[in-house]
Design a protein around this motif. Structure first.
Motif, PDB file in Angstrom:
ATOM      1  N   GLY A   1       0.817  -1.213   0.000  1.00 26.80           N
ATOM      2  CA  GLY A   1       0.000   0.000   0.000  1.00 26.80           C
ATOM      3  C   GLY A   1       0.849   1.261   0.000  1.00 26.80           C
ATOM      4  N   LEU A   2       1.944   1.256  -0.752  1.00 25.73           N
ATOM      5  CA  LEU A   2       2.865   2.401  -0.803  1.00 25.73           C
ATOM      6  C   LEU A   2       2.673   3.183  -2.093  1.00 25.73           C
ATOM      7  CD1 LEU A   2       6.104   0.524   0.360  1.00 25.73           C
ATOM      8  CD2 LEU A   2       4.600   1.971   1.749  1.00 25.73           C
ATOM      9  N   PRO A   3       3.068   4.449  -2.102  1.00 26.30           N
ATOM     10  CA  PRO A   3       2.990   5.224  -3.347  1.00 26.30           C
ATOM     11  C   PRO A   3       4.087   4.764  -4.319  1.00 26.30           C
ATOM     12  CG  PRO A   3       3.811   6.588  -1.529  1.00 26.30           C
ATOM     13  CD  PRO A   3       3.465   5.263  -0.953  1.00 26.30           C
ATOM     14  N   PRO A   4       3.715   4.302  -5.517  1.00 22.84           N
ATOM     15  CA  PRO A   4       4.696   3.755  -6.458  1.00 22.84           C
ATOM     16  C   PRO A   4       5.834   4.709  -6.831  1.00 22.84           C
ATOM     17  CG  PRO A   4       2.491   3.209  -7.170  1.00 22.84           C
ATOM     18  CD  PRO A   4       2.356   4.170  -6.020  1.00 22.84           C
ATOM     19  N   ALA A   5       5.529   5.966  -7.095  1.00 26.29           N
ATOM     20  CA  ALA A   5       6.581   6.894  -7.521  1.00 26.29           C
ATOM     21  C   ALA A   5       7.638   7.079  -6.439  1.00 26.29           C
ATOM     22  CB  ALA A   5       5.971   8.241  -7.898  1.00 26.29           C
ATOM     23  N   TYR A   6       7.200   7.210  -5.206  1.00 25.99           N
ATOM     24  CA  TYR A   6       8.155   7.387  -4.114  1.00 25.99           C
ATOM     25  C   TYR A   6       8.920   6.088  -3.856  1.00 25.99           C
ATOM     26  CZ  TYR A   6      10.220   8.885   0.251  1.00 25.99           C
ATOM     27  OH  TYR A   6      11.122   9.199   1.235  1.00 25.99           O
ATOM     28  N   LEU A   7       8.247   4.943  -3.949  1.00 26.15           N
ATOM     29  CA  LEU A   7       8.926   3.670  -3.764  1.00 26.15           C
ATOM     30  C   LEU A   7      10.009   3.494  -4.820  1.00 26.15           C
ATOM     31  CD1 LEU A   7       9.273   0.955  -2.340  1.00 26.15           C
ATOM     32  CD2 LEU A   7       7.516   0.044  -3.880  1.00 26.15           C
ATOM     33  N   ASN A   8       9.699   3.857  -6.057  1.00 29.53           N
ATOM     34  CA  ASN A   8      10.678   3.755  -7.132  1.00 29.53           C
ATOM     35  C   ASN A   8      11.951   4.530  -6.795  1.00 29.53           C
ATOM     36  OD1 ASN A   8      11.321   2.827  -9.900  1.00 29.53           O
ATOM     37  ND2 ASN A   8      11.447   5.029 -10.265  1.00 29.53           N
ATOM     38  N   LYS A   9      11.798   5.721  -6.240  1.00 27.82           N
ATOM     39  CA  LYS A   9      12.965   6.528  -5.833  1.00 27.82           C
ATOM     40  C   LYS A   9      13.754   5.823  -4.734  1.00 27.82           C
ATOM     41  CE  LYS A   9      10.996  10.982  -7.011  1.00 27.82           C
ATOM     42  NZ  LYS A   9      10.502  12.267  -6.529  1.00 27.82           N
ATOM     43  N   GLN A  10      13.080   5.097  -3.858  1.00 28.00           N
ATOM     44  CA  GLN A  10      13.754   4.395  -2.770  1.00 28.00           C
ATOM     45  C   GLN A  10      14.493   3.155  -3.270  1.00 28.00           C
ATOM     46  OE1 GLN A  10      13.974   5.809   0.298  1.00 28.00           O
ATOM     47  NE2 GLN A  10      12.887   7.423  -0.776  1.00 28.00           N
ATOM     48  N   LEU A  11      14.008   2.553  -4.345  1.00 29.28           N
ATOM     49  CA  LEU A  11      14.632   1.334  -4.853  1.00 29.28           C
ATOM     50  C   LEU A  11      15.819   1.600  -5.775  1.00 29.28           C
ATOM     51  CD1 LEU A  11      11.486  -0.901  -5.491  1.00 29.28           C
ATOM     52  CD2 LEU A  11      12.968  -0.801  -3.468  1.00 29.28           C
ATOM     53  N   GLN A  12      15.887   2.784  -6.367  1.00 36.42           N
ATOM     54  CA  GLN A  12      17.001   3.100  -7.265  1.00 36.42           C
ATOM     55  C   GLN A  12      18.369   2.978  -6.578  1.00 36.42           C
ATOM     56  OE1 GLN A  12      16.759   3.301 -10.536  1.00 36.42           O
ATOM     57  NE2 GLN A  12      14.555   3.012 -10.295  1.00 36.42           N
ATOM     58  N   PRO A  13      18.525   3.439  -5.332  1.00 43.80           N
ATOM     59  CA  PRO A  13      19.824   3.256  -4.678  1.00 43.80           C
ATOM     60  C   PRO A  13      20.196   1.779  -4.471  1.00 43.80           C
ATOM     61  CG  PRO A  13      18.540   4.926  -3.521  1.00 43.80           C
ATOM     62  CD  PRO A  13      17.638   4.286  -4.534  1.00 43.80           C
ATOM     63  N   LEU A  14      19.195   0.905  -4.349  1.00 48.31           N
ATOM     64  CA  LEU A  14      19.484  -0.527  -4.227  1.00 48.31           C
ATOM     65  C   LEU A  14      20.049  -1.071  -5.534  1.00 48.31           C
ATOM     66  CD1 LEU A  14      16.452  -1.948  -2.192  1.00 48.31           C
ATOM     67  CD2 LEU A  14      18.642  -1.108  -1.360  1.00 48.31           C
ATOM     68  N   VAL A  15      19.611  -0.515  -6.637  1.00 46.98           N
ATOM     69  CA  VAL A  15      20.164  -0.905  -7.935  1.00 46.98           C
ATOM     70  C   VAL A  15      21.623  -0.452  -8.007  1.00 46.98           C
ATOM     71  CG1 VAL A  15      20.000  -0.575 -10.443  1.00 46.98           C
ATOM     72  CG2 VAL A  15      17.915  -0.874  -9.071  1.00 46.98           C
ATOM     73  N   ARG A  16      21.888   0.792  -7.644  1.00 46.81           N
ATOM     74  CA  ARG A  16      23.266   1.308  -7.673  1.00 46.81           C
ATOM     75  C   ARG A  16      24.185   0.524  -6.740  1.00 46.81           C
ATOM     76  NH1 ARG A  16      20.218   6.012  -8.212  1.00 46.81           N
ATOM     77  NH2 ARG A  16      20.306   6.551  -6.010  1.00 46.81           N
ATOM     78  N   ALA A  17      23.625  -0.013  -5.658  1.00 49.64           N
ATOM     79  CA  ALA A  17      24.419  -0.772  -4.691  1.00 49.64           C
ATOM     80  C   ALA A  17      24.555  -2.248  -5.081  1.00 49.64           C
ATOM     81  CB  ALA A  17      23.785  -0.665  -3.304  1.00 49.64           C
ATOM     82  N   GLY A  18      23.917  -2.661  -6.182  1.00 50.52           N
ATOM     83  CA  GLY A  18      24.019  -4.047  -6.621  1.00 50.52           C
ATOM     84  C   GLY A  18      23.148  -5.016  -5.839  1.00 50.52           C
ATOM     85  N   ILE A  19      22.147  -4.495  -5.139  1.00 52.69           N
ATOM     86  CA  ILE A  19      21.217  -5.335  -4.385  1.00 52.69           C
ATOM     87  C   ILE A  19      20.063  -5.771  -5.283  1.00 52.69           C
ATOM     88  CG2 ILE A  19      19.571  -5.334  -2.462  1.00 52.69           C
ATOM     89  CD1 ILE A  19      21.570  -3.390  -1.032  1.00 52.69           C
ATOM     90  N   LEU A  20      19.605  -4.864  -6.126  1.00 54.70           N
ATOM     91  CA  LEU A  20      18.549  -5.142  -7.099  1.00 54.70           C
ATOM     92  C   LEU A  20      19.079  -4.883  -8.499  1.00 54.70           C
ATOM     93  CD1 LEU A  20      15.437  -3.298  -5.553  1.00 54.70           C
ATOM     94  CD2 LEU A  20      16.076  -5.715  -5.281  1.00 54.70           C
ATOM     95  N   THR A  21      18.396  -5.437  -9.495  1.00 53.44           N
ATOM     96  CA  THR A  21      18.613  -5.034 -10.875  1.00 53.44           C
ATOM     97  C   THR A  21      17.329  -4.368 -11.335  1.00 53.44           C
ATOM     98  OG1 THR A  21      17.839  -7.140 -11.783  1.00 53.44           O
ATOM     99  CG2 THR A  21      20.206  -6.932 -11.366  1.00 53.44           C
ATOM    100  N   SER A  22      17.457  -3.502 -12.309  1.00 55.13           N
ATOM    101  CA  SER A  22      16.307  -2.781 -12.834  1.00 55.13           C
ATOM    102  C   SER A  22      16.253  -2.969 -14.346  1.00 55.13           C
ATOM    103  CB  SER A  22      16.435  -1.290 -12.496  1.00 55.13           C
ATOM    104  OG  SER A  22      15.367  -0.556 -13.050  1.00 55.13           O
ATOM    105  N   THR A  23      15.084  -3.297 -14.827  1.00 53.81           N
ATOM    106  CA  THR A  23      14.858  -3.454 -16.256  1.00 53.81           C
ATOM    107  C   THR A  23      13.874  -2.375 -16.685  1.00 53.81           C
ATOM    108  OG1 THR A  23      15.141  -5.839 -16.034  1.00 53.81           O
ATOM    109  CG2 THR A  23      14.083  -5.047 -18.055  1.00 53.81           C
ATOM    110  N   PRO A  24      14.276  -1.504 -17.618  1.00 51.75           N
ATOM    111  CA  PRO A  24      13.358  -0.443 -18.048  1.00 51.75           C
ATOM    112  C   PRO A  24      12.278  -0.972 -18.992  1.00 51.75           C
ATOM    113  CG  PRO A  24      15.419  -0.314 -19.262  1.00 51.75           C
ATOM    114  CD  PRO A  24      15.572  -1.427 -18.274  1.00 51.75           C
ATOM    115  N   GLY A  25      11.266  -0.169 -19.191  1.00 51.13           N
ATOM    116  CA  GLY A  25      10.237  -0.487 -20.174  1.00 51.13           C
ATOM    117  C   GLY A  25       8.946  -0.983 -19.570  1.00 51.13           C
ATOM    118  N   LYS A  26       7.994  -1.223 -20.462  1.00 51.34           N
ATOM    119  CA  LYS A  26       6.641  -1.604 -20.052  1.00 51.34           C
ATOM    120  C   LYS A  26       6.626  -2.899 -19.244  1.00 51.34           C
ATOM    121  CE  LYS A  26       2.028  -2.347 -21.832  1.00 51.34           C
ATOM    122  NZ  LYS A  26       1.114  -2.197 -22.945  1.00 51.34           N
TER     123      LYS A  26
END
Length: 166
Positions: free
Chosen positions: A36-61
């Motif tokens: 039940g979180l706001p998607p746009a704000y969550l996305n901003k929180q997850l980007q640093p995890l990508v930079r840290a190598g914890i998550l990967t991010s795939t762009p697109g639909k």
């Protein structure tokens, strides 16, 4: 010191990605819906995890996030540092060199400030404790509290996102 909500959100999303049991990227909207979180704000929180190598991010639909490492290889300290940065929580401003002691020579302050030393020691213990806890151990604790958790997550997503069931 207060740790931002982003640390909590990021750690929960890592667990959720594992519980979901899918190999495809999971969109921010799907992750956000699970808590039940706001998607746009969550996305901003997850980007640093990508930079840290914890998550990967795939762009697109059909893009989204995936765990880059297993939960056994991600510590609470990794998540905290990714979100909050590596800076120390306490900073000594050497206020003891003001007021009553302002006229003392510089040599009077060669010894470390006792408050600074105590705070740094406590922070080091705290950081070591966070570095010793993997998300896998946190997940184990959560599943001991609620043994049905993994299945509950999968069932909820099957109901709300049927095209994306594991």
């Amino acid at each position: 010191m207060r740790i931002s909500e982003g640390v909590e959100w990021a750690a929960h999303c890592c667990l959720l990605l594992d519980w979901m049991g899918v190999d495809e990227p999971v969109s921010t909207a799907r992750l956000a819906a699970g808590y039940g979180l706001p998607p746009a704000y969550l996305n901003k929180q997850l980007q640093p995890l990508v930079r840290a190598g914890i998550l990967t991010s795939t762009p697109g639909k059909r893009g989204g996030f995936r765990l880059a490492r297993s939960l056994e290889d991600i510590t609470l300290m990794d998540v905290l540092t990714a979100i909050e940065g590596p800076e120390e929580a306490f900073r000594c401003d050497e206020i003891r060199q003001n007021g009553v002691w302002a006229d003392l020579p510089e040599s009077a302050f060669r010894a470390p400030c006792a408050i600074d030393a105590a705070m740094r020691a406590a922070e080091l213990e705290w950081r070591r404790a966070l570095a010793a806890r993997t998300l896998a151990s946190v997940q184990t604790d959560a599943e001991l509290q609620a043994p049905y958790l993994r299945r509950q997550v999968q069932d909820w997503y099957a109901e709300h996102y049927p095209a994306h069931t594991p």
